[in-house]
Design a protein around this motif. Sequence first.
Motif, PDB file in Angstrom:
ATOM      1  N   UNK A 141      10.890   8.440  -9.908  1.00 38.38           N
ATOM      2  CA  UNK A 141       9.894   9.335 -10.512  1.00 38.38           C
ATOM      3  C   UNK A 141       9.638   8.940 -11.962  1.00 38.38           C
ATOM      4  N   UNK A 142       8.402   9.161 -12.396  1.00 37.47           N
ATOM      5  CA  UNK A 142       8.025   8.945 -13.795  1.00 37.47           C
ATOM      6  C   UNK A 142       7.085  10.060 -14.231  1.00 37.47           C
ATOM      7  N   UNK A 143       7.389  10.695 -15.352  1.00 34.98           N
ATOM      8  CA  UNK A 143       6.514  11.724 -15.902  1.00 34.98           C
ATOM      9  C   UNK A 143       5.370  11.067 -16.661  1.00 34.98           C
ATOM     10  N   UNK A 144       4.169  11.668 -16.579  1.00 43.17           N
ATOM     11  CA  UNK A 144       2.992  11.149 -17.264  1.00 43.17           C
ATOM     12  C   UNK A 144       2.447  12.191 -18.235  1.00 43.17           C
ATOM     13  N   UNK A 145       1.857  11.753 -19.347  1.00 43.51           N
ATOM     14  CA  UNK A 145       1.205  12.707 -20.250  1.00 43.51           C
ATOM     15  C   UNK A 145       0.099  13.437 -19.501  1.00 43.51           C
ATOM     16  N   UNK A 146      -0.069  14.710 -19.786  1.00 45.19           N
ATOM     17  CA  UNK A 146      -1.055  15.514 -19.065  1.00 45.19           C
ATOM     18  C   UNK A 146      -2.487  15.185 -19.444  1.00 45.19           C
ATOM     19  N   UNK A 147      -2.733  14.920 -20.728  1.00 48.75           N
ATOM     20  CA  UNK A 147      -4.100  14.713 -21.196  1.00 48.75           C
ATOM     21  C   UNK A 147      -4.152  13.526 -22.151  1.00 48.75           C
ATOM     22  N   UNK A 148      -5.325  12.924 -22.294  1.00 51.91           N
ATOM     23  CA  UNK A 148      -5.435  11.767 -23.179  1.00 51.91           C
ATOM     24  C   UNK A 148      -5.646  12.177 -24.634  1.00 51.91           C
ATOM     25  N   UNK A 149      -5.489  11.209 -25.524  1.00 51.44           N
ATOM     26  CA  UNK A 149      -5.544  11.489 -26.949  1.00 51.44           C
ATOM     27  C   UNK A 149      -6.951  11.823 -27.438  1.00 51.44           C
ATOM     28  N   UNK A 150      -7.973  11.530 -26.624  1.00 51.36           N
ATOM     29  CA  UNK A 150      -9.341  11.785 -27.043  1.00 51.36           C
ATOM     30  C   UNK A 150      -9.710  13.259 -26.903  1.00 51.36           C
ATOM     31  N   UNK A 151      -8.890  14.011 -26.228  1.00 47.75           N
ATOM     32  CA  UNK A 151      -9.187  15.417 -25.996  1.00 47.75           C
ATOM     33  C   UNK A 151      -8.972  16.242 -27.260  1.00 47.75           C
ATOM     34  N   UNK A 152      -9.925  17.075 -27.572  1.00 49.98           N
ATOM     35  CA  UNK A 152      -9.800  17.966 -28.716  1.00 49.98           C
ATOM     36  C   UNK A 152      -9.038  19.212 -28.286  1.00 49.98           C
ATOM     37  N   UNK A 153      -8.160  19.706 -29.148  1.00 48.46           N
ATOM     38  CA  UNK A 153      -7.389  20.906 -28.858  1.00 48.46           C
ATOM     39  C   UNK A 153      -6.668  20.798 -27.509  1.00 48.46           C
ATOM     40  N   UNK A 154      -5.769  19.843 -27.433  1.00 47.76           N
ATOM     41  CA  UNK A 154      -4.993  19.664 -26.202  1.00 47.76           C
ATOM     42  C   UNK A 154      -4.260  20.947 -25.846  1.00 47.76           C
ATOM     43  N   UNK A 155      -3.766  21.653 -26.873  1.00 46.55           N
ATOM     44  CA  UNK A 155      -3.021  22.889 -26.612  1.00 46.55           C
ATOM     45  C   UNK A 155      -3.911  23.946 -25.963  1.00 46.55           C
ATOM     46  N   UNK A 156      -5.187  24.006 -26.362  1.00 42.77           N
ATOM     47  CA  UNK A 156      -6.107  24.948 -25.724  1.00 42.77           C
ATOM     48  C   UNK A 156      -6.290  24.620 -24.246  1.00 42.77           C
ATOM     49  N   UNK A 157      -6.433  23.330 -23.967  1.00 43.26           N
ATOM     50  CA  UNK A 157      -6.608  22.907 -22.576  1.00 43.26           C
ATOM     51  C   UNK A 157      -5.386  23.250 -21.739  1.00 43.26           C
TER      52      UNK A 157
END
Length: 302
Positions: A141-157
């Motif tokens: 198993x490998x964990x992946x980042x949920x969202x890419x760095x281009x996303x604004x307000x990752x915490x909101x998403x």
Amino acid sequence: MFRLVEPDSEKDWDTYYHFRWKVMRMPFQLPEGSEKDEFDPYAHHRMLVDEEGQPRAVGRLYQSSADEGQLRHMAVDPDYRGQGLGSEMIAALEALARELGMKRIVLNARQQAIPFYEKQGYSGVGEGPTHFGKIHHQQMLKELPALNDKTRHVDWCEDLQEIWQDGIPISHALGIRILQYTGERFETRAAFNANINLHGSMFAGSLYAQACLTGWGMVHMMLKEQGVSGSIVLSKGEMSHLRPVGDEPTAYVNRTDVDGSVHPLRRGEQANLKVTVMVEEGDNPMAARFVGEYRVLPSEKD
């Protein structure tokens, strides 16, 4: 020089499957056809081909749930091993998995391939299956980042994804996940495997739910941007289906496609917004168009 391609034509598929059989099944005296399984029609397939168009590595990504994918049928031409083709294939499939919103990838590695996958960041999590009574595997198993760095307000998403999962269970059942919010565009994607109708295409009701939530999500982000709150409800929604969808649908809304303002909420009044959401499938023409009328009721505390 190698190119990453997706099998498209009948010739491509014949070449792809023959390579899979030749590298992965022929050494075990297994017949052609044994290299295929029931998940192939719903998976994402890739080939690395040389300058003459001959495959030198292949791999498959299958979305097993809303946030998890499985790598399988990874194979590299024995004469080309040690040149980084396996690592390149994994990187390409992991990038696709991130684009599709997956949070982790699992795979079953043959015993001799375990060190290779460990170098790619995978960890053993248990004993895997034994294929054909002779090929032993370990699950990794490998964990992946949920969202890419281009996303604004990752915490909101991430917060909104949790709101949907906890408060709107159908969003999780349909595999609807947030891809990005840039400030000007809100985008989601839905799983295909969980929403197939009897014709083998995407169920229209699932597309409606995805589009409805995408419009809802943009309104939610507009409230966050303006620092106001309210209860978002859909008062009317109309969906126009332009063609069948046979793969992962992407729904998006641009800020310019929202008529209305959330400012009435500052006066304790209801806000009314008309939101147009587009649904696409890969690089194909527009598949559907949704127009939703949303009401935002002021919060009691406001």
